[in-house]
Write a protein that holds these residues in place. Structure first.
Motif, PDB file in Angstrom:
ATOM      1  N   GLY A  45      70.476 -13.621  10.677  1.00 63.61           N
ATOM      2  CA  GLY A  45      69.122 -12.628  10.339  1.00 63.61           C
ATOM      3  C   GLY A  45      67.570 -13.373  10.689  1.00 63.61           C
ATOM      4  O   GLY A  45      67.673 -14.325  10.406  1.00 63.61           O
ATOM      5  N   LEU A  46      66.661 -12.780  10.544  1.00 61.72           N
ATOM      6  CA  LEU A  46      64.975 -13.182  10.483  1.00 61.72           C
ATOM      7  C   LEU A  46      64.782 -11.913   9.884  1.00 61.72           C
ATOM      8  O   LEU A  46      65.318 -10.743  10.274  1.00 61.72           O
ATOM      9  CB  LEU A  46      64.493 -13.617  12.004  1.00 61.72           C
ATOM     10  CG  LEU A  46      65.285 -14.391  12.854  1.00 61.72           C
ATOM     11  CD1 LEU A  46      63.889 -14.044  14.077  1.00 61.72           C
ATOM     12  CD2 LEU A  46      65.081 -15.916  12.352  1.00 61.72           C
ATOM     13  N   SER A  47      63.670 -12.528   9.211  1.00 57.75           N
ATOM     14  CA  SER A  47      63.001 -11.506   8.034  1.00 57.75           C
ATOM     15  C   SER A  47      61.773 -11.859   8.444  1.00 57.75           C
ATOM     16  O   SER A  47      61.056 -12.484   9.252  1.00 57.75           O
ATOM     17  CB  SER A  47      63.398 -11.969   6.318  1.00 57.75           C
ATOM     18  OG  SER A  47      63.000 -13.158   6.583  1.00 57.75           O
ATOM     19  N   PHE A  48      61.091 -10.581   8.779  1.00 58.28           N
ATOM     20  CA  PHE A  48      59.677 -10.388   9.077  1.00 58.28           C
ATOM     21  C   PHE A  48      58.838  -9.656   8.009  1.00 58.28           C
ATOM     22  O   PHE A  48      58.871  -8.811   7.343  1.00 58.28           O
ATOM     23  CB  PHE A  48      59.850  -9.721  10.371  1.00 58.28           C
ATOM     24  CG  PHE A  48      60.250  -9.839  11.992  1.00 58.28           C
ATOM     25  CD1 PHE A  48      59.958 -10.678  12.626  1.00 58.28           C
ATOM     26  CD2 PHE A  48      61.990  -9.836  11.790  1.00 58.28           C
ATOM     27  CE1 PHE A  48      60.425 -11.197  13.499  1.00 58.28           C
ATOM     28  CE2 PHE A  48      63.159 -10.273  12.471  1.00 58.28           C
ATOM     29  CZ  PHE A  48      61.820 -11.098  13.582  1.00 58.28           C
ATOM     30  N   GLY A 108      69.152  -8.530   8.966  1.00 65.18           N
ATOM     31  CA  GLY A 108      70.293  -8.442   8.637  1.00 65.18           C
ATOM     32  C   GLY A 108      70.308  -7.359   8.345  1.00 65.18           C
ATOM     33  O   GLY A 108      71.904  -6.382   7.636  1.00 65.18           O
ATOM     34  N   THR A 109      69.678  -6.294   8.551  1.00 63.99           N
ATOM     35  CA  THR A 109      69.436  -4.873   8.294  1.00 63.99           C
ATOM     36  C   THR A 109      69.061  -4.143   9.649  1.00 63.99           C
ATOM     37  O   THR A 109      68.675  -4.378  11.389  1.00 63.99           O
ATOM     38  CB  THR A 109      67.899  -4.244   7.677  1.00 63.99           C
ATOM     39  OG1 THR A 109      66.887  -5.206   7.919  1.00 63.99           O
ATOM     40  CG2 THR A 109      68.111  -4.956   5.963  1.00 63.99           C
ATOM     41  N   LEU A 110      69.531  -3.065   9.634  1.00 59.13           N
ATOM     42  CA  LEU A 110      69.022  -1.773  11.169  1.00 59.13           C
ATOM     43  C   LEU A 110      67.364  -0.743  10.483  1.00 59.13           C
ATOM     44  O   LEU A 110      68.161  -0.127   9.960  1.00 59.13           O
ATOM     45  CB  LEU A 110      70.580  -1.234  11.603  1.00 59.13           C
ATOM     46  CG  LEU A 110      70.274  -0.374  12.458  1.00 59.13           C
ATOM     47  CD1 LEU A 110      69.816  -0.732  13.517  1.00 59.13           C
ATOM     48  CD2 LEU A 110      71.615   0.849  12.520  1.00 59.13           C
ATOM     49  N   SER A 111      66.973  -1.331  10.920  1.00 58.93           N
ATOM     50  CA  SER A 111      65.859  -0.656  10.559  1.00 58.93           C
ATOM     51  C   SER A 111      65.155   0.051  12.499  1.00 58.93           C
ATOM     52  O   SER A 111      65.049   0.183  13.217  1.00 58.93           O
ATOM     53  CB  SER A 111      64.600  -1.245  10.265  1.00 58.93           C
ATOM     54  OG  SER A 111      64.454  -2.591   9.636  1.00 58.93           O
ATOM     55  N   GLY A 112      64.611   1.198  12.266  1.00 55.75           N
ATOM     56  CA  GLY A 112      64.016   2.798  12.665  1.00 55.75           C
ATOM     57  C   GLY A 112      62.574   2.640  12.329  1.00 55.75           C
ATOM     58  O   GLY A 112      62.040   3.030  11.622  1.00 55.75           O
ATOM     59  N   VAL A 113      62.389   2.659  14.022  1.00 53.88           N
ATOM     60  CA  VAL A 113      60.916   2.945  14.163  1.00 53.88           C
ATOM     61  C   VAL A 113      60.230   4.372  14.806  1.00 53.88           C
ATOM     62  O   VAL A 113      61.263   4.650  15.880  1.00 53.88           O
ATOM     63  CB  VAL A 113      59.806   1.982  15.398  1.00 53.88           C
ATOM     64  CG1 VAL A 113      58.546   2.273  14.693  1.00 53.88           C
ATOM     65  CG2 VAL A 113      60.485   0.443  14.261  1.00 53.88           C
ATOM     66  N   LYS A 163      75.035  -0.908  14.732  1.00 55.51           N
ATOM     67  CA  LYS A 163      75.088  -0.899  12.986  1.00 55.51           C
ATOM     68  C   LYS A 163      76.107  -1.691  12.669  1.00 55.51           C
ATOM     69  O   LYS A 163      75.828  -2.611  11.540  1.00 55.51           O
ATOM     70  CB  LYS A 163      75.704   0.589  12.723  1.00 55.51           C
ATOM     71  CG  LYS A 163      75.871   0.047  10.799  1.00 55.51           C
ATOM     72  CD  LYS A 163      74.211   0.345   9.745  1.00 55.51           C
ATOM     73  CE  LYS A 163      74.361   1.082   8.732  1.00 55.51           C
ATOM     74  NZ  LYS A 163      73.844   0.834   7.884  1.00 55.51           N
ATOM     75  N   GLU A 164      77.386  -2.537  13.154  1.00 56.93           N
ATOM     76  CA  GLU A 164      78.069  -3.300  13.356  1.00 56.93           C
ATOM     77  C   GLU A 164      76.907  -5.051  13.213  1.00 56.93           C
ATOM     78  O   GLU A 164      77.980  -5.606  12.440  1.00 56.93           O
ATOM     79  CB  GLU A 164      79.043  -3.099  14.283  1.00 56.93           C
ATOM     80  CG  GLU A 164      80.037  -2.115  13.560  1.00 56.93           C
ATOM     81  CD  GLU A 164      81.859  -1.428  14.475  1.00 56.93           C
ATOM     82  OE1 GLU A 164      81.093  -2.501  16.114  1.00 56.93           O
ATOM     83  OE2 GLU A 164      82.184  -1.096  14.423  1.00 56.93           O
ATOM     84  N   LEU A 165      76.618  -4.654  14.068  1.00 57.05           N
ATOM     85  CA  LEU A 165      75.906  -6.081  14.451  1.00 57.05           C
ATOM     86  C   LEU A 165      74.754  -6.639  13.117  1.00 57.05           C
ATOM     87  O   LEU A 165      74.914  -7.389  12.955  1.00 57.05           O
ATOM     88  CB  LEU A 165      74.926  -5.873  15.869  1.00 57.05           C
ATOM     89  CG  LEU A 165      75.573  -5.685  17.340  1.00 57.05           C
ATOM     90  CD1 LEU A 165      74.740  -5.388  18.054  1.00 57.05           C
ATOM     91  CD2 LEU A 165      76.021  -6.990  17.064  1.00 57.05           C
ATOM     92  N   SER A 166      74.471  -5.002  12.373  1.00 56.15           N
ATOM     93  CA  SER A 166      73.143  -5.728  11.463  1.00 56.15           C
ATOM     94  C   SER A 166      74.264  -6.174  10.641  1.00 56.15           C
ATOM     95  O   SER A 166      74.333  -7.279   9.554  1.00 56.15           O
ATOM     96  CB  SER A 166      72.348  -4.167  11.122  1.00 56.15           C
ATOM     97  OG  SER A 166      73.628  -3.497  10.741  1.00 56.15           O
ATOM     98  N   ARG A 167      75.778  -5.522  10.644  1.00 57.08           N
ATOM     99  CA  ARG A 167      76.333  -6.158   9.297  1.00 57.08           C
ATOM    100  C   ARG A 167      77.032  -7.790   9.381  1.00 57.08           C
ATOM    101  O   ARG A 167      77.866  -8.285   8.366  1.00 57.08           O
ATOM    102  CB  ARG A 167      77.507  -4.974   9.283  1.00 57.08           C
ATOM    103  CG  ARG A 167      77.317  -3.971   8.720  1.00 57.08           C
ATOM    104  CD  ARG A 167      76.784  -3.871   7.116  1.00 57.08           C
ATOM    105  NE  ARG A 167      76.361  -2.483   6.467  1.00 57.08           N
ATOM    106  CZ  ARG A 167      75.416  -1.950   6.268  1.00 57.08           C
ATOM    107  NH1 ARG A 167      74.093  -2.735   6.993  1.00 57.08           N
ATOM    108  NH2 ARG A 167      74.261  -0.403   5.892  1.00 57.08           N
ATOM    109  N   LEU A 168      76.915  -8.133  10.870  1.00 59.33           N
ATOM    110  CA  LEU A 168      76.842  -9.569  10.943  1.00 59.33           C
ATOM    111  C   LEU A 168      76.287 -10.319  10.402  1.00 59.33           C
ATOM    112  O   LEU A 168      75.549 -11.573  10.169  1.00 59.33           O
ATOM    113  CB  LEU A 168      76.544  -9.831  12.100  1.00 59.33           C
ATOM    114  CG  LEU A 168      78.358  -8.800  12.636  1.00 59.33           C
ATOM    115  CD1 LEU A 168      78.173  -9.305  14.219  1.00 59.33           C
ATOM    116  CD2 LEU A 168      79.146  -9.128  12.481  1.00 59.33           C
ATOM    117  N   GLY A 169      75.037  -9.730  10.566  1.00 57.88           N
ATOM    118  CA  GLY A 169      73.923 -10.211  10.127  1.00 57.88           C
ATOM    119  C   GLY A 169      72.017 -10.692  10.388  1.00 57.88           C
ATOM    120  O   GLY A 169      71.037 -11.285  11.098  1.00 57.88           O
TER     121      GLY A 169
END
Length: 714
Positions: free
Chosen positions: A125-128, A155-160, A310-316
């Motif tokens: 993942g990328l961090s912002f 690697g997180t699932l964020s909601g806006v 969610k599963e995709l975010s758990r992959l990173g």
């Protein structure tokens, strides 16, 4: 009168019809075999599994798989990538956040291997980071975003979330580089700079499902993978990766089904959304942004989509999604929340702490209500429903978070990025995307397939061309091939009867109008029907020149066949003196010009207005052919440049030259040419100018495609 071309045309038409019928029969047969084959394979697999395990409990477990072919296998903690190391996977077998039915499948494990090979790093993942982010359009009185500070960890699932006009979409567009911020700083993996350079490893799923309805589920995803995956991947590796992804997205049972349009759907809305997501995941992005992925879906489909994310975010993979009014289960699946109001930040942090935060401010949540609904009411300015006294307006919430944010800013903790990972990231970006010449090939194949799927439109164009050629032939049939009368050569000019110089230009006028009516509308549809597709692909890093050239090259077989149907019937009935090869070439180049003009129209008009304007333009350039008024008269008006800019003039001049040239032994053709204003003896120049005009139109169309709606291509 030569009937050989007509025989060739009939043979070609019969061959095309037989091919279409045979291909349809084969497609149905293959689909039937695949269905029965899958059933047999599944039954065989179940039988072997039950035999090998030998336990009644295991047998019942595998029997249940027959009803649910997407059941998950037990979780794993590390995956052997096969590329020199292991990739840590954020799946915890003891984590109660996911039920047993949501454990990652073996397809997900294979998907991780694809990611590892593509990205070349253990952190996917990328961090912002963003500080004092602002966006103030020039024509707007107030800024849309201001003083937005926060972070999104990899690697997180964020909601806006936020009310309409709160700045959610603008924030996401700025964060992923689709719009340039007017203030503040943004960082990716701790490095400040232009985020648009990361577009090849950032995926974006728009709210509307922009997919090609005439392609199958697999064809839509496969094209994206071929264009955007690393250039050193072979086609077989890409095909395997796409099949793995389709299984992960639970689309295997509809992968050969056409997507269909929203007005005439073939697959369900949830499946269309998965296809749209799959087109981005096919490129193995390190961050994925989604604009309201659950919009328009029923509760079950929406929950299924969010479970997949969610599963995709758990992959990173870093997932950022705009969410509107989520149900309780969807809300709880989010790792982080970013709440906006009036273009400012109201809250940014873990989802499981948001209720405590608002309760500390003084709001009271109903015991059995959905916290997401309460929060949406509060940030939309309806907080008085949950706070009997005190300030509940948006301004108060913004100031409260700003004060709290100042205390938390010193404790911000973005995951550090090593030098090796930074170098690997740069290498990944450089390797992404097929070479431009290969992209042209893929776009050409896709466009040809689209035209084949639109068989009705294709055959209608051939039919219109044939009918136009037949009608013009009937109009000229009474001439018996005699379409020019001039002054006899000296000393026999006194024996000359009434001259007829305008019949050949009149014939070319009818030819130009007929080709214009035949080709203008299909020429608009080549690009006008897919503007949304082009904008999405350009924004994701597709080569725009390759897309355009693939489309242009795909029209050549269409023009050849349409011109063949027109020219054969026209030539058979009219019997002009121009040779068959010369007439066919001139007509084909005029098709080339009309398609080019129609492409320009499609770039600057709305989809519904394009065909009508293209037809009108084709009529105008057809009339400007030097017949009436003649080029001689136009030269006196000093407007010859305008007529010479029209392909109709060059077509008429070529026809005039080739039809009266063979009569130079009998008539004074120089006098006829001077009377009309045409120049004889330069037929190859006439053809060359038709080629140049058509090419210039395409260059202009490409420029318009790049310039028009440029902000949507970022």
């Amino acid at each position: 009168m030569s009937f050989l071309p007509l025989g060739m045309l009939l043979f070609l038409d019969i061959l095309m019809i037989v091919f279409v019928i045979w291909n349809n029969i084969r497609f149905r047969g293959d689909k039937s075999k695949k269905t029965s084959g899958k059933a047999k394979s599944r039954r065989s697999f179940l039988k072997r599994a039950v035999t090998s395990l030998g336990a009644e409990q295991r047998a019942r477990q595998y029997e249940s798989l027959e009803d649910n072919e997407f059941a998950m296998t037990p979780r794993i903690m590390r995956v052997d990538t096969g590329f020199g190391g292991e990739v840590p996977v954020a799946f915890d077998p003891d984590d109660d956040e996911f039920g047993v039915d949501k454990k990652p499948s073996s397809d997900l494990q294979l998907f991780i291997r694809s990611m590892s090979r593509c990205i070349g790093a253990t952190n996917f993942g990328l961090s912002f980071e963003f500080e004092n982010l602002a966006f103030h359009p020039k024509k707007s009185i107030k800024p849309i975003l201001s003083e937005v500070t926060g972070k999104i960890e990899r690697g997180t699932l964020s909601g806006v979330m936020g009310a309409s006009g709160a700045g959610k979409s603008t924030f996401v567009n700025v964060l992923m580089g689709k719009q340039n911020h007017t203030g503040g700083t943004t960082k990716v993996n701790g490095v400040a700079g232009n985020i648009s350079k990361y577009k090849k490893i950032i995926g974006y799923v728009p709210q509307d499902d922009i997919v090609l309805p005439e392609l199958t589920v697999r064809e839509n995803i496969l094209h994206s993978a071929r264009i955007r995956l690393p250039s050193n991947w072979s086609d077989s590796e890409i095909q395997g990766h796409v099949d793995i992804l389709i299984s992960c997205l639970q689309l295997a049972h509809v992968k050969d089904s056409f997507v269909g349009s929203a007005a005439a759907p073939v697959i369900s809305g949830g499946q269309r959304k998965r296809v749209s997501i799959g087109m981005e995941l096919a490129a193995l992005p390190m961050a994925l942004f989604l604009d309201e992925p659950t919009s328009g879906l029923d509760a079950t489909s929406a929950a299924s989509i969010m479970t997949t994310l969610k599963e995709l975010s758990r992959l990173g993979i870093t997932i950022v999604s705009i969410i509107h009014q989520p149900r309780h289960e969807i809300f709880e699946s989010l790792d982080n929340l970013l709440l906006f109001g009036a273009g400012r930040m109201i809250y940014q942090g873990p989802e499981n702490r948001v209720q405590d935060y608002f309760e500390d401010v003084g709001f009271r949540f109903p015991k059995h209500g959905n916290p997401a609904d309460v929060i949406m009411d509060i940030i939309a300015g309806q907080g008085s429903l949950y706070k009997p006294s005190g300030d509940t307006d948006i301004v108060h919430l913004i100031e409260h978070w700003k004060n709290r944010e100042l205390n938390l800013r010193n404790h911000a903790n973005i995951q550090s990025v090593s030098t090796n990972e930074t170098l690997a990231l740069r290498k990944t970006i450089r390797q992404r995307g097929a070479p431009w010449y290969r992209q042209i090939y893929y776009c050409f194949l896709r466009s040809i397939l689209q035209q084949y799927r639109f068989k009705a439109s294709f055959f209608a164009e051939l039919g219109v061309g044939a009918l136009a050629g037949f009608l013009i032939g009937l109009a000229e049939l009474s001439q018996d091939g005699i379409n020019f009368r001039g002054l006899f050569l000296k000393p026999y000019e006194l024996l000359s009867s009434a001259t007829d110089y305008s019949d050949v230009p009149q014939m070319s006028l009818l030819v130009g109008l007929s080709i214009g009516l035949t080709a203008s509308s299909p020429g608009v549809k080549i690009f006008g029907e897919e503007k949304l597709t082009y904008w999405r692909e350009a924004a994701s890093g597709h080569n725009r020149f390759a897309y355009y050239m693939g489309k242009v090259l795909s029209t050549i077989p269409r023009m050849l066949l349409a011109n063949l149907h027109f020219s054969i019937l026209f030539y058979l009935l009219t019997t002009p003196r121009i040779s068959w090869a010369a007439a066919f070439t001139a007509n084909l180049l005029y098709f080339w010009c009309i398609y080019g003009l129609a492409s320009c129209i499609s770039m600057i008009t709305r989809r519904e207005d394009g065909p009508l304007l293209a037809v009108m333009l084709s009529l105008i350039v057809g009339v400007l052919n030097g017949m009436s008024p003649s080029l001689r008269q136009v030269r006196i008006w000093r407007l010859q440049w305008l007529w010479r800019a029209s392909p109709g003039t060059w077509l008429a001049e070529g026809y005039f030259d080739q039809n009266i040239g063979p009569l130079d032994y009998l008539y004074q053709i120089d006098i006829a040419a001077d009377y009309m204003g045409y120049i004889v003896g330069q037929f190859h120049l006439d053809l060359g100018m038709l080629m140049v005009i058509g090419t210039v139109c395409r260059v202009l169309a490409f420029g318009l495609m790049r310039v028009m709606n440029r902000h949507k291509q970022k």
